[in-house]
Design a protein around this motif. Structure first.
Motif, short mmCIF file in Angstrom:
data_model
loop_
_atom_site.label_atom_id
_atom_site.label_comp_id
_atom_site.label_asym_id
_atom_site.label_seq_id
_atom_site.Cartn_x
_atom_site.Cartn_y
_atom_site.Cartn_z
N THR A 1 -6.02 -3.88 6.70
CA THR A 1 -6.22 -3.71 5.26
C THR A 1 -4.88 -3.46 4.58
OG1 THR A 1 -7.58 -2.60 3.59
CG2 THR A 1 -6.61 -1.19 5.29
N GLY A 2 -4.91 -3.41 3.29
CA GLY A 2 -3.71 -3.18 2.48
C GLY A 2 -4.12 -2.93 1.05
N ALA A 3 -3.28 -3.33 0.11
CA ALA A 3 -3.59 -3.07 -1.30
C ALA A 3 -2.84 -4.03 -2.20
CB ALA A 3 -3.25 -1.63 -1.67
N GLN A 4 -3.39 -4.24 -3.38
CA GLN A 4 -2.71 -4.99 -4.43
C GLN A 4 -1.86 -4.07 -5.30
OE1 GLN A 4 -2.77 -8.17 -3.71
NE2 GLN A 4 -4.12 -9.13 -5.22
N ILE A 5 -2.32 -2.81 -5.42
CA ILE A 5 -1.59 -1.79 -6.19
C ILE A 5 -1.30 -0.63 -5.25
CG2 ILE A 5 -1.59 -0.32 -8.24
CD1 ILE A 5 -3.83 -2.08 -9.37
N PRO A 6 -0.06 -0.16 -5.15
CA PRO A 6 0.28 0.86 -4.15
C PRO A 6 -0.36 2.22 -4.43
CG PRO A 6 2.17 0.40 -5.57
CD PRO A 6 1.13 -0.62 -5.89
N LEU A 7 -0.44 3.01 -3.40
CA LEU A 7 -1.01 4.35 -3.46
C LEU A 7 -0.25 5.24 -4.43
CD1 LEU A 7 -3.27 6.02 -2.01
CD2 LEU A 7 -1.50 6.76 -0.40
N SER A 8 1.01 4.94 -4.69
CA SER A 8 1.83 5.77 -5.57
C SER A 8 1.45 5.65 -7.03
CB SER A 8 3.31 5.37 -5.41
OG SER A 8 3.50 4.00 -5.75
N GLN A 9 0.66 4.64 -7.39
CA GLN A 9 0.25 4.44 -8.78
C GLN A 9 -1.06 5.16 -9.05
OE1 GLN A 9 2.48 2.66 -10.93
NE2 GLN A 9 3.56 3.17 -9.03
N LEU A 10 -1.19 5.68 -10.26
CA LEU A 10 -2.39 6.43 -10.62
C LEU A 10 -3.63 5.57 -10.46
CD1 LEU A 10 -3.75 8.94 -11.81
CD2 LEU A 10 -3.30 7.99 -14.10
N ARG A 11 -3.59 4.36 -10.98
CA ARG A 11 -4.71 3.43 -10.83
C ARG A 11 -4.36 2.46 -9.71
NH1 ARG A 11 -6.04 -1.55 -12.39
NH2 ARG A 11 -4.00 -1.84 -13.35
N ILE A 15 0.81 -1.22 0.00
CA ILE A 15 0.00 0.00 0.00
C ILE A 15 0.84 1.28 0.00
CG2 ILE A 15 -0.22 0.04 2.53
CD1 ILE A 15 -3.12 1.06 2.07
N GLY A 16 2.01 1.27 0.64
CA GLY A 16 2.83 2.48 0.72
C GLY A 16 4.14 2.40 -0.03
N MET A 17 4.23 1.49 -1.01
CA MET A 17 5.49 1.29 -1.73
C MET A 17 5.63 2.21 -2.93
SD MET A 17 6.14 -2.84 -1.66
CE MET A 17 6.51 -3.69 -0.13
#
Length: 663
Positions: A219-229, A18-20
């Protein structure tokens, strides 16, 4: 001081996708990138929300902003930047950790936060404290509520940030300990974590957090916050919104607009946004246009115990997956010292090879005191003794794990084996009993749908209305004002003043009518300390709710469906039955409500808890009961309690009572 329309959430950022940021070798963690990014987005941080010029999602505020020439912030809330930190001094929140916070934890020198981040102090052995800058969301309303609320949160960032594949049991214990250290200060907790082992962590935390009374969401993410999508924005905002607006006292996992029970999930995809699923249990919350909470399946704390975190897990547990051709020698080697517990993933509904060497190896391991828990390799379904091959496995000494996930079974086994007060026999028994809703009771795996007939519903309504009239006729001090209903006489006979012809009722309509009436009855009974009426309401309301939704996993005392009538709120004041009992000095009612799953951390529209009202009215017996159940002062309680405490300097008993509450 905490505002009445504000909830406090602690975000524990352990690491993960998520924060990478993108590095030379793929995604890599970057200290404080996540915090800085959230601070720059007005959907996550709106420092001007109380300002005249902050539109905060309303027409009038946008017009004020527009007339002022847009000087304060961008009207594009979802994409605009908030006012820089240097322009506005961020309020801070006191946060405790098992590791140093701030400069001591080695912030990157060129980070904007490195100069402003306060140094931490050691308050006791392995406990550090610092006042971290807080972020605040724009105000929002929960469905069905007329009160808007903002969420103020601080981010406790681990150093170093961990990839979840590097997580181990000590990290689970660290998270649980940090929740315990900050439990009184915050209303809820969100844990940011990598997805690979997220279901292991959520399962372990569900057991480590004993007698939990507040919301914990991982929670977390499959695509980091740094990506547009990305999916990071929705996952974090969804977790924050649920944690800030609802009290769901479980360890949960939020992903892809869905909140799951934390010990019921497993990761099912490495390349899709719906990465997690709960095969044998329905979600607790679905987030769409509305946030829909499945209250019937939310576990309530019905024991009179304060929250604490368990700080030990047995490392001598392992998972063994059966495969065709597995030998007894392989099983014997796997079960050798120092192994104390094994989660055995069996075929189908709990079946194992019937070769003598395999069965003998399993029996010898069980005879040596190793606890073998049998679960299914299938995602859906449970183990049973329906087949001879499954029955033989149980006869060898294996314990059925019913429908637990592999992650849950492993963490539960580690949790129970770490409790020195439990014998091996007790551990075996507890593995088949739901402690945190982690498995389906054997008797209810294939429940028979019991339907309430129309005649039964009509008979119930007659009784409800009779009780309603009886309660309404008694003197009422400060209970909610309820209009008198002239439908039945006090004897239960039809009132001759009623001239309207009867209409046809369906069972669902009858049940819905009862569900509308019960909240009024519960509030009235609590205010008058009418225990018999309260027991009747709680027991009957559970039966009504069971016809309106899926059956609850846990059924507290008097048949109350978890999360139901015991926490119903009066529309104007937002007070629960526990608030009413505390205000009126109804000690027996307060205890009964607590034993039936009443939430001690609920706050009314003024931001007050039941503990505040009990102390203000000097009902010491109720204060004692609430504190025993884990209540603490929160929201607007703190500043009002401090004022009343200072005003009571000449009254030793009152001062002692507020001190007991933590003032």
């Amino acid at each position: 001081m905490e505002a009445a329309d504000e909830s406090r959430v602690l975000v524990i950022y352990t690491g993960g996708t998520i924060g990478m940021l993108v590095g030379q070798q793929g995604y890599v963690p970057e200290p404080y990138f996540l915090t800085e990014t959230l601070r720059s987005q007005s959907r996550f941080h709106d420092p001007l929300q109380d300002s005249l010029f902050s539109h905060s999602g309303t027409v009038q505020r946008f017009r004020n902003w527009s007339r002022a020439g847009g000087r304060s912030e961008s009207p594009q809330r979802n994409s605009g930047s908030a006012t820089p930190m240097s322009d506005h001094l961020l309020p801070t929140l006191c946060v405790r950790s098992t590791r140093p916070i701030g400069h001591s934890s080695g912030l990157v020198p060129d980070s904007p936060l490195s100069k402003e981040h306060p140094r931490c102090t050691m308050v006791s052995e392995n406990v550090y404290e610092a006042h971290l800058p807080s972020l605040v969301t724009p105000r929002s309303k929960t469905p069905g509520s007329s009160v808007s609320k903002s969420i103020r949160y601080a981010i406790l960032e681990w150093n170093p940030l961990l990839d979840s594949s590097n997580m181990d049991m000590s990290d689970w214990i660290r998270i649980a300990t940090e929740i315990e250290l900050n439990y009184k200060t915050f209303d809820a907790f969100v844990i940011l974590h990598g997805t690979d082992t997220m279901s292991y962590t959520s399962s372990a935390l569900s057991f480590l957090l004993e007698d939990l009374g507040k919301t914990v969401i991982i929670t977390g993410a499959q695509i980091p916050l740094s990506q547009l999508r990305n999916d990071a924005t929705d996952n974090l905002m969804g977790a924050l919104s649920i944690a800030g607006h609802y009290i769901i006292p479980e360890c949960c996992l939020y992903f892809n607009h869905t909140l799951f029970r934390g010990n019921r999930v497993t990761k099912v995809s490495s390349n899709e946004l719906n990465a997690f699923d709960s095969p044998n249990f329905v979600p607790l919350v679905k987030v769409g246009i509305d946030i829909v909470v499945n209250w019937n399946n939310v576990i309530r704390q019905t024991g009179m115990r304060r929250f604490k975190s368990h700080k030990h897990l047995s490392p001598y547990v392992a998972t063994l997956r059966l495969f065709p051709g597995i030998t007894g020698a392989t099983i014997s080697a796997f079960c050798a010292e120092p192994t104390r517990g094994v989660v055995l993933e069996t075929f189908g509904a709990g079946n194992a090879p019937q070769r003598k060497d395999v069965i003998d190896a399993l029996k010898k391991a069980c005879d040596r005191g190793i606890i073998i828990v049998a679960i299914s390799q299938c995602m859906k379904g449970a183990v049973s003794d329906a087949y001879e091959t499954g029955r033989t496995l149980m006869q060898s000494g294996a314990v059925p794990g019913i429908d637990m996930t592999p992650e849950c079974a492993l963490s539960k086994l580690a949790y129970l084996l770490a409790k020195p007060e439990l014998s091996l026999k007790e551990v075996r028994e507890l593995m088949g009993i739901p402690l945190r809703g982690e498995l389906t009771r054997s008797s209810s795996i294939a429940p028979s749908a019991s339907r309430v007939t129309l005649d039964q519903n009509m008979e119930n309504i007659q009784g409800v209305l009779s009780k309603f009239v009886q309660l309404s006729a008694r003197p009422l001090n400060s209970a909610p004002r309820i209009p008198h209903i002239n439908i039945l006489s006090e004897t239960g006979e039809p009132d001759p003043r009623q001239t309207a012809a009867p209409w046809s009722w369906t069972a669902a309509e009858a049940a819905s009518t009862e569900a509308v009436l019960y909240p009024f009855l519960v509030h009235l009974a609590a205010s008058k300390n009418d225990i018999e009426a309260l027991k009747s309401c709680l027991g009957a309301a559970g039966a009504v709710e069971s016809t309106l939704g899926p059956p609850a996993t846990e059924t507290p005392k008097y048949g109350l469906i978890a999360g139901g009538i015991v926490n119903c709120l009066e529309s104007a004041s937002g007070r629960s039955p526990l608030h009413v009992a505390s205000l009126n000095g109804s000690t027996e009612s307060a205890r009964l409500l607590l034993q039936s799953g009443a939430l001690v951390h609920l706050r009314d529209t003024l931001g007050h808890t039941a503990l505040y009202y009990a102390a203000r009215q000097q009902h010491e017996s109720i204060v004692d009961a609430l504190i025993q159940a884990g209540a603490t002062l929160g929201g607007a309680d703190r500043k009002f309690a401090q004022f009343l405490y200072s005003e009571a300097e000449g009254s030793p008993d009152v001062v002692a009572l507020w001190k007991k509450c933590g003032v």
